[in-house]
Design a protein around this motif. Structure first.
Motif, PDB file in Angstrom:
ATOM      1  N   ASP A  55     -54.425  83.270  -4.968  1.00 38.02           N
ATOM      2  CA  ASP A  55     -55.030  82.139  -4.243  1.00 38.02           C
ATOM      3  C   ASP A  55     -54.954  80.870  -5.095  1.00 38.02           C
ATOM      4  O   ASP A  55     -54.606  79.786  -4.618  1.00 38.02           O
ATOM      5  N   TRP A  56     -55.248  81.020  -6.388  1.00 31.28           N
ATOM      6  CA  TRP A  56     -55.210  79.868  -7.301  1.00 31.28           C
ATOM      7  C   TRP A  56     -53.778  79.284  -7.375  1.00 31.28           C
ATOM      8  O   TRP A  56     -53.590  78.068  -7.301  1.00 31.28           O
ATOM      9  N   LEU A  57     -52.791  80.172  -7.481  1.00 35.69           N
ATOM     10  CA  LEU A  57     -51.400  79.691  -7.545  1.00 35.69           C
ATOM     11  C   LEU A  57     -51.018  78.948  -6.268  1.00 35.69           C
ATOM     12  O   LEU A  57     -50.343  77.914  -6.309  1.00 35.69           O
ATOM     13  N   ASN A  58     -51.466  79.492  -5.121  1.00 39.13           N
ATOM     14  CA  ASN A  58     -51.159  78.808  -3.853  1.00 39.13           C
ATOM     15  C   ASN A  58     -51.772  77.417  -3.835  1.00 39.13           C
ATOM     16  O   ASN A  58     -51.124  76.443  -3.457  1.00 39.13           O
ATOM     17  N   ARG A  59     -53.019  77.312  -4.260  1.00 40.79           N
ATOM     18  CA  ARG A  59     -53.691  76.002  -4.245  1.00 40.79           C
ATOM     19  C   ARG A  59     -53.063  75.058  -5.265  1.00 40.79           C
ATOM     20  O   ARG A  59     -52.896  73.863  -5.017  1.00 40.79           O
ATOM     21  N   LEU A  60     -52.680  75.613  -6.405  1.00 38.47           N
ATOM     22  CA  LEU A  60     -52.038  74.806  -7.448  1.00 38.47           C
ATOM     23  C   LEU A  60     -50.738  74.184  -6.915  1.00 38.47           C
ATOM     24  O   LEU A  60     -50.492  72.988  -7.066  1.00 38.47           O
ATOM     25  N   ALA A  61     -49.937  75.030  -6.275  1.00 41.33           N
ATOM     26  CA  ALA A  61     -48.643  74.541  -5.767  1.00 41.33           C
ATOM     27  C   ALA A  61     -48.853  73.566  -4.614  1.00 41.33           C
ATOM     28  O   ALA A  61     -48.178  72.522  -4.542  1.00 41.33           O
ATOM     29  N   GLN A  62     -49.812  73.878  -3.707  1.00 40.86           N
ATOM     30  CA  GLN A  62     -50.085  72.957  -2.595  1.00 40.86           C
ATOM     31  C   GLN A  62     -50.485  71.579  -3.112  1.00 40.86           C
ATOM     32  O   GLN A  62     -50.147  70.559  -2.538  1.00 40.86           O
ATOM     33  N   GLY A  63     -51.203  71.553  -4.223  1.00 39.77           N
ATOM     34  CA  GLY A  63     -51.653  70.281  -4.808  1.00 39.77           C
ATOM     35  C   GLY A  63     -50.608  69.641  -5.708  1.00 39.77           C
ATOM     36  O   GLY A  63     -50.884  68.616  -6.345  1.00 39.77           O
ATOM     37  N   GLY A  64     -49.438  70.227  -5.803  1.00 35.54           N
ATOM     38  CA  GLY A  64     -48.374  69.662  -6.643  1.00 35.54           C
ATOM     39  C   GLY A  64     -48.755  69.647  -8.117  1.00 35.54           C
ATOM     40  O   GLY A  64     -48.339  68.768  -8.870  1.00 35.54           O
ATOM     41  N   GLN A  65     -49.549  70.634  -8.549  1.00 34.63           N
ATOM     42  CA  GLN A  65     -50.078  70.583  -9.925  1.00 34.63           C
ATOM     43  C   GLN A  65     -49.433  71.585 -10.877  1.00 34.63           C
ATOM     44  O   GLN A  65     -49.921  71.763 -11.999  1.00 34.63           O
ATOM     45  N   VAL A  66     -48.342  72.200 -10.467  1.00 36.30           N
ATOM     46  CA  VAL A  66     -47.726  73.205 -11.358  1.00 36.30           C
ATOM     47  C   VAL A  66     -47.308  72.563 -12.681  1.00 36.30           C
ATOM     48  O   VAL A  66     -47.482  73.135 -13.760  1.00 36.30           O
ATOM     49  N   GLY A  67     -46.793  71.331 -12.601  1.00 35.70           N
ATOM     50  CA  GLY A  67     -46.339  70.633 -13.813  1.00 35.70           C
ATOM     51  C   GLY A  67     -47.475  70.280 -14.771  1.00 35.70           C
ATOM     52  O   GLY A  67     -47.241  70.062 -15.957  1.00 35.70           O
ATOM     53  N   LEU A  68     -48.701  70.205 -14.257  1.00 35.81           N
ATOM     54  CA  LEU A  68     -49.836  69.967 -15.160  1.00 35.81           C
ATOM     55  C   LEU A  68     -50.099  71.225 -15.986  1.00 35.81           C
ATOM     56  O   LEU A  68     -50.382  71.167 -17.187  1.00 35.81           O
ATOM     57  N   ILE A  69     -49.993  72.366 -15.311  1.00 40.05           N
ATOM     58  CA  ILE A  69     -50.256  73.639 -16.001  1.00 40.05           C
ATOM     59  C   ILE A  69     -49.146  73.947 -17.000  1.00 40.05           C
ATOM     60  O   ILE A  69     -49.415  74.420 -18.110  1.00 40.05           O
ATOM     61  N   THR A  70     -47.879  73.685 -16.629  1.00 44.28           N
ATOM     62  CA  THR A  70     -46.802  73.998 -17.589  1.00 44.28           C
ATOM     63  C   THR A  70     -47.006  73.192 -18.868  1.00 44.28           C
ATOM     64  O   THR A  70     -46.836  73.709 -19.975  1.00 44.28           O
ATOM     65  N   ALA A  71     -47.407  71.925 -18.719  1.00 46.20           N
ATOM     66  CA  ALA A  71     -47.629  71.097 -19.911  1.00 46.20           C
ATOM     67  C   ALA A  71     -48.847  71.591 -20.686  1.00 46.20           C
ATOM     68  O   ALA A  71     -48.812  71.716 -21.913  1.00 46.20           O
TER      69      ALA A  71
END
Ligand code: BEZ
Ligand code: FE
Length: 304
Positions: A55-71
């Motif tokens: 669920d967290w990954l889905n929300r992360l991707a929907q919010g366009g925030q994957v690049g925040l986590i990679t950094a």
């Protein structure tokens, strides 16, 4: 049908295919799936924990925030460290250090020759000019280098990602003159913080970590025959300068700041009072091949 144990399931997942597919994607997927199977087993991950993570990954991707986590989890800096190590081994550790691009670059910023204003209207902070040259590693000026420069607004937000900002606000594209000169006016930005109440913030709270970056300005510098440089400069004195949540600050990238510079010669940037200045030259290495000089993905984004 036979029952499967964990290893049998993993073997089938990693080897099943009816077409060749992409060998590299298959190799990477097999490795990641194997590591995750192992994590789930060894750390006894419960179904609730697993589905909460999905669920967290889905929300992360929907919010366009994957690049925040990679950094924030160090992956962006890891890629830079690996390129630095390869450069060291190849004896090509020269020029301005690279630093992560981050997820907030937007291609197509308004383009100017030699000088530009990133800011507009009333100053939102200390009036700041940054200027210098783009050089090669022999110290020769790079004529007509293409530079993208972008930074956060007075509350740490980036245009195209932060509500209420104008398109391309605080983003410009500058072409250097025949002597490699560039200069721009803006204001000294504050640091960046991950969005509160976001999937990214949820993870960092759970990790007991802050999500702050020290004040910085991003650059992407491109010139024919030279290696594309992605970097950032840091403004000295920031609380987080040695504690960047994205691990991106580097010694060679902390700029020197001169206060109370006389305005003469800066009229074309709308400056009539003493201001703050930094002089900084960007030094680009020779490219060894076309892709270093115009990496496909980067160039597509620069010219998009
Ligand atoms: C930034 O450059 O502002 C940034 C970098 C990585 C993650 C988030 C923001
Ligand atoms: Fe940034």
């Amino acid at each position: 049908m036979t029952e499967l144990n964990q290893q049998q399931l993993l073997d089938i997942v990693n080897t099943k295919h009816t077409a060749p597919g992409d060998a590299r994607v298959r190799q990477l997927t097999a490795r990641i799936v194997s590591d995750l199977f192992k994590t789930i087993d060894e750390l006894d991950v419960s179904p609730d924990e697993f589905w909460k993570a999905v669920d967290w990954l889905n929300r992360l991707a929907q919010g366009g925030q994957v690049g925040l986590i990679t950094a924030g989890l160090g992956f962006d800096r890891l890629l830079d460290i690996r390129m630095d190590e390869a450069d060291q081994k190849a004896g090509r550790a020269a020029g301005t250090p690279r630093a992560i691009e981050g997820p907030l670059f937007v291609a197509g910023a308004p383009s100017f020759k030699v000088e530009a204003r990133l800011d507009a209207g009333e100053p939102k902070g200390e009036v700041f000019v940054m200027e210098g040259q783009v050089l090669d590693t022999d110290g020769q000026p790079v004529a007509h280098a293409q530079m993208d420069v972008w930074h956060a607004n007075e509350v740490g937000g980036y245009s195209h990602f932060f509500p209420g900002m104008q398109p391309y606000e605080l983003r410009r594209h500058i072409e250097t003159d025949a002597k490699g000169n560039y200069r721009f006016r803006s204001f000294l930005p504050p640091g960046y913080a991950i969005p509160p109440n976001s999937p990214t913030a949820e993870l960092f709270t759970a990790l007991g970590r802050h999500g702050n970056r020290p004040a910085h300005i991003h650059f992407l510098v491109v010139a024919p025959g030279l290696r594309t440089l992605t970097t950032q400069v840091n403004i000295p004195g920031d609380t987080y300068i040695d504690d960047d949540f994205a691990f991106a600050t580097r010694d060679g990238l902390i700029i020197e700041i001169e206060k109370n510079v006389a305005p003469a010669g800066y009229e074309s940037l709308g400056i009539s009072e003493p201001f703050t200045r930094s002089r900084f030259n960007f030094v680009l290495q020779q490219a060894l091949n076309d892709s270093e000089a115009s990496p496909a993905a980067r160039m597509a984004r620069v010219t998009a």
